[in-house]
Design a protein around this motif. Structure first.
Motif, PDB file in Angstrom:
ATOM      1  N   ARG A  53      13.948  39.777 -22.695  1.00 51.18           N
ATOM      2  CA  ARG A  53      13.173  38.592 -22.289  1.00 51.18           C
ATOM      3  C   ARG A  53      12.309  38.930 -21.083  1.00 51.18           C
ATOM      4  O   ARG A  53      12.754  39.595 -20.145  1.00 51.18           O
ATOM      5  N   ILE A  54      11.075  38.415 -21.102  1.00 51.96           N
ATOM      6  CA  ILE A  54      10.141  38.551 -19.994  1.00 51.96           C
ATOM      7  C   ILE A  54       9.963  37.164 -19.391  1.00 51.96           C
ATOM      8  O   ILE A  54       9.362  36.286 -20.001  1.00 51.96           O
ATOM      9  N   ASN A  55      10.529  36.958 -18.230  1.00 50.32           N
ATOM     10  CA  ASN A  55      10.471  35.648 -17.568  1.00 50.32           C
ATOM     11  C   ASN A  55       9.368  35.677 -16.518  1.00 50.32           C
ATOM     12  O   ASN A  55       9.505  36.339 -15.490  1.00 50.32           O
ATOM     13  N   TYR A  56       8.273  34.978 -16.793  1.00 59.66           N
ATOM     14  CA  TYR A  56       7.080  35.080 -15.953  1.00 59.66           C
ATOM     15  C   TYR A  56       6.649  33.693 -15.498  1.00 59.66           C
ATOM     16  O   TYR A  56       6.510  32.781 -16.318  1.00 59.66           O
ATOM     17  N   GLN A  57       6.388  33.554 -14.199  1.00 62.56           N
ATOM     18  CA  GLN A  57       5.892  32.294 -13.648  1.00 62.56           C
ATOM     19  C   GLN A  57       4.410  32.427 -13.316  1.00 62.56           C
ATOM     20  O   GLN A  57       4.004  33.361 -12.608  1.00 62.56           O
ATOM     21  N   SER A  58       3.642  31.482 -13.806  1.00 60.32           N
ATOM     22  CA  SER A  58       2.204  31.433 -13.537  1.00 60.32           C
ATOM     23  C   SER A  58       1.988  30.670 -12.239  1.00 60.32           C
ATOM     24  O   SER A  58       1.878  29.447 -12.229  1.00 60.32           O
ATOM     25  N   ILE A  59       1.942  31.411 -11.099  1.00 62.31           N
ATOM     26  CA  ILE A  59       1.892  30.755  -9.783  1.00 62.31           C
ATOM     27  C   ILE A  59       0.651  31.141  -8.986  1.00 62.31           C
ATOM     28  O   ILE A  59       0.498  30.729  -7.851  1.00 62.31           O
ATOM     29  N   GLY A  60      -0.237  31.930  -9.580  1.00 63.52           N
ATOM     30  CA  GLY A  60      -1.423  32.379  -8.856  1.00 63.52           C
ATOM     31  C   GLY A  60      -1.232  33.778  -8.292  1.00 63.52           C
ATOM     32  O   GLY A  60      -0.113  34.217  -8.004  1.00 63.52           O
ATOM     33  N   SER A  61      -2.345  34.476  -8.130  1.00 66.60           N
ATOM     34  CA  SER A  61      -2.294  35.869  -7.694  1.00 66.60           C
ATOM     35  C   SER A  61      -1.696  36.027  -6.303  1.00 66.60           C
ATOM     36  O   SER A  61      -0.972  36.995  -6.033  1.00 66.60           O
ATOM     37  N   GLY A  62      -2.005  35.103  -5.410  1.00 68.36           N
ATOM     38  CA  GLY A  62      -1.448  35.186  -4.061  1.00 68.36           C
ATOM     39  C   GLY A  62       0.064  35.140  -4.087  1.00 68.36           C
ATOM     40  O   GLY A  62       0.745  35.928  -3.414  1.00 68.36           O
ATOM     41  N   GLY A  63       0.617  34.231  -4.877  1.00 67.89           N
ATOM     42  CA  GLY A  63       2.063  34.137  -5.010  1.00 67.89           C
ATOM     43  C   GLY A  63       2.657  35.376  -5.649  1.00 67.89           C
ATOM     44  O   GLY A  63       3.743  35.822  -5.278  1.00 67.89           O
ATOM     45  N   GLY A  64       1.943  35.942  -6.626  1.00 69.15           N
ATOM     46  CA  GLY A  64       2.429  37.154  -7.268  1.00 69.15           C
ATOM     47  C   GLY A  64       2.519  38.315  -6.299  1.00 69.15           C
ATOM     48  O   GLY A  64       3.499  39.077  -6.301  1.00 69.15           O
ATOM     49  N   GLN A  65       1.501  38.461  -5.445  1.00 67.28           N
ATOM     50  CA  GLN A  65       1.534  39.526  -4.449  1.00 67.28           C
ATOM     51  C   GLN A  65       2.672  39.310  -3.455  1.00 67.28           C
ATOM     52  O   GLN A  65       3.394  40.254  -3.097  1.00 67.28           O
ATOM     53  N   GLN A  66       2.856  38.084  -3.027  1.00 61.10           N
ATOM     54  CA  GLN A  66       3.919  37.790  -2.062  1.00 61.10           C
ATOM     55  C   GLN A  66       5.300  38.062  -2.647  1.00 61.10           C
ATOM     56  O   GLN A  66       6.181  38.621  -1.978  1.00 61.10           O
ATOM     57  N   GLN A  67       5.500  37.674  -3.907  1.00 61.65           N
ATOM     58  CA  GLN A  67       6.836  37.822  -4.490  1.00 61.65           C
ATOM     59  C   GLN A  67       7.195  39.272  -4.775  1.00 61.65           C
ATOM     60  O   GLN A  67       8.345  39.666  -4.613  1.00 61.65           O
ATOM     61  N   ILE A  68       6.221  40.096  -5.184  1.00 63.06           N
ATOM     62  CA  ILE A  68       6.569  41.499  -5.419  1.00 63.06           C
ATOM     63  C   ILE A  68       6.821  42.206  -4.088  1.00 63.06           C
ATOM     64  O   ILE A  68       7.713  43.049  -3.990  1.00 63.06           O
ATOM     65  N   ILE A  69       6.074  41.866  -3.056  1.00 62.18           N
ATOM     66  CA  ILE A  69       6.330  42.456  -1.738  1.00 62.18           C
ATOM     67  C   ILE A  69       7.730  42.089  -1.253  1.00 62.18           C
ATOM     68  O   ILE A  69       8.456  42.928  -0.704  1.00 62.18           O
ATOM     69  N   ALA A  70       8.141  40.846  -1.509  1.00 64.63           N
ATOM     70  CA  ALA A  70       9.463  40.375  -1.090  1.00 64.63           C
ATOM     71  C   ALA A  70      10.587  40.852  -2.020  1.00 64.63           C
ATOM     72  O   ALA A  70      11.761  40.605  -1.741  1.00 64.63           O
ATOM     73  N   LYS A  71      10.227  41.496  -3.106  1.00 59.58           N
ATOM     74  CA  LYS A  71      11.197  42.010  -4.087  1.00 59.58           C
ATOM     75  C   LYS A  71      12.017  40.902  -4.734  1.00 59.58           C
ATOM     76  O   LYS A  71      13.184  41.099  -5.094  1.00 59.58           O
ATOM     77  N   THR A  72      11.405  39.747  -4.916  1.00 63.12           N
ATOM     78  CA  THR A  72      12.092  38.665  -5.618  1.00 63.12           C
ATOM     79  C   THR A  72      11.809  38.679  -7.113  1.00 63.12           C
ATOM     80  O   THR A  72      12.401  37.898  -7.866  1.00 63.12           O
ATOM     81  N   VAL A  73      10.885  39.550  -7.565  1.00 64.89           N
ATOM     82  CA  VAL A  73      10.575  39.713  -8.978  1.00 64.89           C
ATOM     83  C   VAL A  73      10.505  41.209  -9.294  1.00 64.89           C
ATOM     84  O   VAL A  73      10.404  42.045  -8.393  1.00 64.89           O
ATOM     85  N   ASP A  74      10.552  41.531 -10.584  1.00 68.60           N
ATOM     86  CA  ASP A  74      10.453  42.932 -11.003  1.00 68.60           C
ATOM     87  C   ASP A  74       9.006  43.409 -11.052  1.00 68.60           C
ATOM     88  O   ASP A  74       8.748  44.605 -10.928  1.00 68.60           O
ATOM     89  N   PHE A  75       8.072  42.489 -11.277  1.00 70.84           N
ATOM     90  CA  PHE A  75       6.652  42.839 -11.218  1.00 70.84           C
ATOM     91  C   PHE A  75       5.843  41.626 -10.788  1.00 70.84           C
ATOM     92  O   PHE A  75       6.224  40.475 -11.027  1.00 70.84           O
ATOM     93  N   GLY A  76       4.753  41.906 -10.107  1.00 71.87           N
ATOM     94  CA  GLY A  76       3.803  40.866  -9.748  1.00 71.87           C
ATOM     95  C   GLY A  76       2.535  41.050 -10.562  1.00 71.87           C
ATOM     96  O   GLY A  76       2.292  42.115 -11.145  1.00 71.87           O
ATOM     97  N   ALA A  77       1.724  40.004 -10.615  1.00 66.35           N
ATOM     98  CA  ALA A  77       0.452  40.076 -11.331  1.00 66.35           C
ATOM     99  C   ALA A  77      -0.632  39.447 -10.476  1.00 66.35           C
ATOM    100  O   ALA A  77      -0.430  38.382  -9.885  1.00 66.35           O
ATOM    101  N   SER A  78      -1.783  40.114 -10.411  1.00 60.43           N
ATOM    102  CA  SER A  78      -2.871  39.635  -9.566  1.00 60.43           C
ATOM    103  C   SER A  78      -4.209  40.033 -10.173  1.00 60.43           C
ATOM    104  O   SER A  78      -4.371  41.148 -10.678  1.00 60.43           O
ATOM    105  N   ASP A  79      -5.168  39.109 -10.123  1.00 60.37           N
ATOM    106  CA  ASP A  79      -6.531  39.412 -10.555  1.00 60.37           C
ATOM    107  C   ASP A  79      -7.395  39.855  -9.379  1.00 60.37           C
ATOM    108  O   ASP A  79      -8.542  40.235  -9.570  1.00 60.37           O
ATOM    109  N   ASP A  80      -6.838  39.779  -8.196  1.00 63.08           N
ATOM    110  CA  ASP A  80      -7.485  40.298  -6.994  1.00 63.08           C
ATOM    111  C   ASP A  80      -6.798  41.618  -6.669  1.00 63.08           C
ATOM    112  O   ASP A  80      -5.682  41.636  -6.147  1.00 63.08           O
ATOM    113  N   PRO A  81      -7.410  42.757  -6.995  1.00 64.27           N
ATOM    114  CA  PRO A  81      -6.729  44.025  -6.761  1.00 64.27           C
ATOM    115  C   PRO A  81      -6.406  44.229  -5.290  1.00 64.27           C
ATOM    116  O   PRO A  81      -7.228  43.958  -4.415  1.00 64.27           O
TER     117      PRO A  81
END
Length: 347
Positions: A53-81
């Motif tokens: 299962r791939i459990n993914y939350q659509s929370i915006g690129s800023g949130g994705g960057q913050q969560q991967i830095i904090a190690k609360t997810v296995d991967f983050g996703a961002s459209d702003d490189p």
């Protein structure tokens, strides 16, 4: 409604224990709403085939960057490189996963999808509050055969930290010196006018509800919500429709090795058929994996998607990553993603 369906996914299909792979691992991700429709479709099929299962939350690129830095997810996703310094500081790997297009969407009575023509300068002036009526002379000049109402334009933008906003404002900064000097580019900016919606989902919902509004979303959201998108004038001066072909035309000459983490920005690209606000969406993960099984599971999912998800992506008008780029990506996996003991996760 699309805003309910495409808010969050945790893909799971009831399968017999015998059908589940012994190696099935559930992984978590969060971030950009831009690629969400494709990731949701991939994840459903991937679970059906593998049990993972791939459990993914659509929370915006800023949130994705913050969560991967904090190690609360296995991967983050961002459209702003992410910039090189930020990737280095947080020891992150970045790679592109899919390409799509940001499109202006409108809700004006009588105007069909793809009928209205608009330029970058006009878009910037609408969002600068310099053009406030739909029958403004600048819009009429581009659309002499379209009946435009004498109605105030309701401007909609993102309220969250957004890679879609980054690409939108990056484009406006390239085509309008006034926008560049007064507002600039970023995942979040100080908007001169308008109201904010959370995620591509929220902007699509606002535009659908508000008469005489304009906003910006990834193309799949426009289609799913039956919104009217506009033609756009590209760098070569041609008016083009959003489509997989025009997104691919903009990405055709991209040099993915030219930017840190393959973080190429695809706005305002030259070419007769190029869509002017084309964008890639990127995956972020830690190079040193505290949970190597999870890290490997992330790579296995995207490996599967690159091989088996092209048709599904195309059905939603995204552009799959070319095989030559996938080879570059997987070379980076082999070289940079390691377990705590230094062993390679991807062979």
């Amino acid at each position: 409604m699309f805003t309910r369906v495409f808010k969050q996914f945790s893909i799971g299909v009831a399968l017999s224990a015998a059908a589940l792979s012994a190696q099935a691992v559930d992984i978590t991700g969060a971030g950009a709403s831009f690629p969400y429709p494709a990731y949701a479709k991939w994840a459903a099929q991937y679970h059906k085939e593998t049990g993972s299962r791939i459990n993914y939350q659509s929370i915006g690129s800023g949130g994705g960057q913050q969560q991967i830095i904090a190690k609360t997810v296995d991967f983050g996703a961002s459209d702003d490189p992410m910039k090189a310094a930020d990737l280095t500081e947080n020891n992150l790997l970045q790679f592109p996963a899919i390409i799509g297009g940001v499109v202006p969407v409108i809700n004006v009575n009588g105007i069909k999808p793809g009928e209205l023509k608009i330029s970058g300068e006009v878009l910037a002036n609408i969002y600068l509050k310099k053009i406030t009526k739909w029958n403004d002379d600048a819009i009429k000049a581009l659309n002499p055969d379209v009946e435009l109402p004498n109605a105030s334009i309701i401007v909609v933008h993102r309220s969250d930290g957004s890679g879609t906003t980054f690409n939108w404002t990056n484009y406006l900064s390239k085509v309008s010196s006034e926008w560049k000097e007064t507002v600039g580019e970023g995942k979040a900016v100080k908007w001169p006018v308008g109201q904010g919606g959370k995620g591509n989902e929220g902007v699509a919902a606002y535009v659908r509800q508000l008469k005489n509004s304009i906003g910006y979303v990834e193309y799949a959201y426009a289609k799913q919500n039956n919104l009217s998108w506009t033609q756009m004038q590209n760098k070569d001066g041609n008016f083009v429709q959003p489509s997989q072909d025009t997104f691919a035309a903009a990405a055709a000459n991209a040099d993915w090795s030219s930017a840190p983490g393959m973080g190429v920005v695809l706005t305002d690209e030259p070419g007769a058929d190029s869509w002017p606000i084309t964008a890639a969406s990127f995956i972020l993960m830690h190079k040193n994996q505290d949970k190597p099984n999870n890290g490997k599971a992330v790579l296995e999912f995207f490996d599967w998607a690159f091989k088996n998800g092209k048709e599904m992506a195309a059905e939603l008008d995204y552009v799959p990553m070319p095989d030559s780029v996938v080879t570059q990506i997987q070379d980076a996996w082999k070289a940079e993603v390691k377990a705590a003991d230094g062993t390679q996760i991807w062979q």
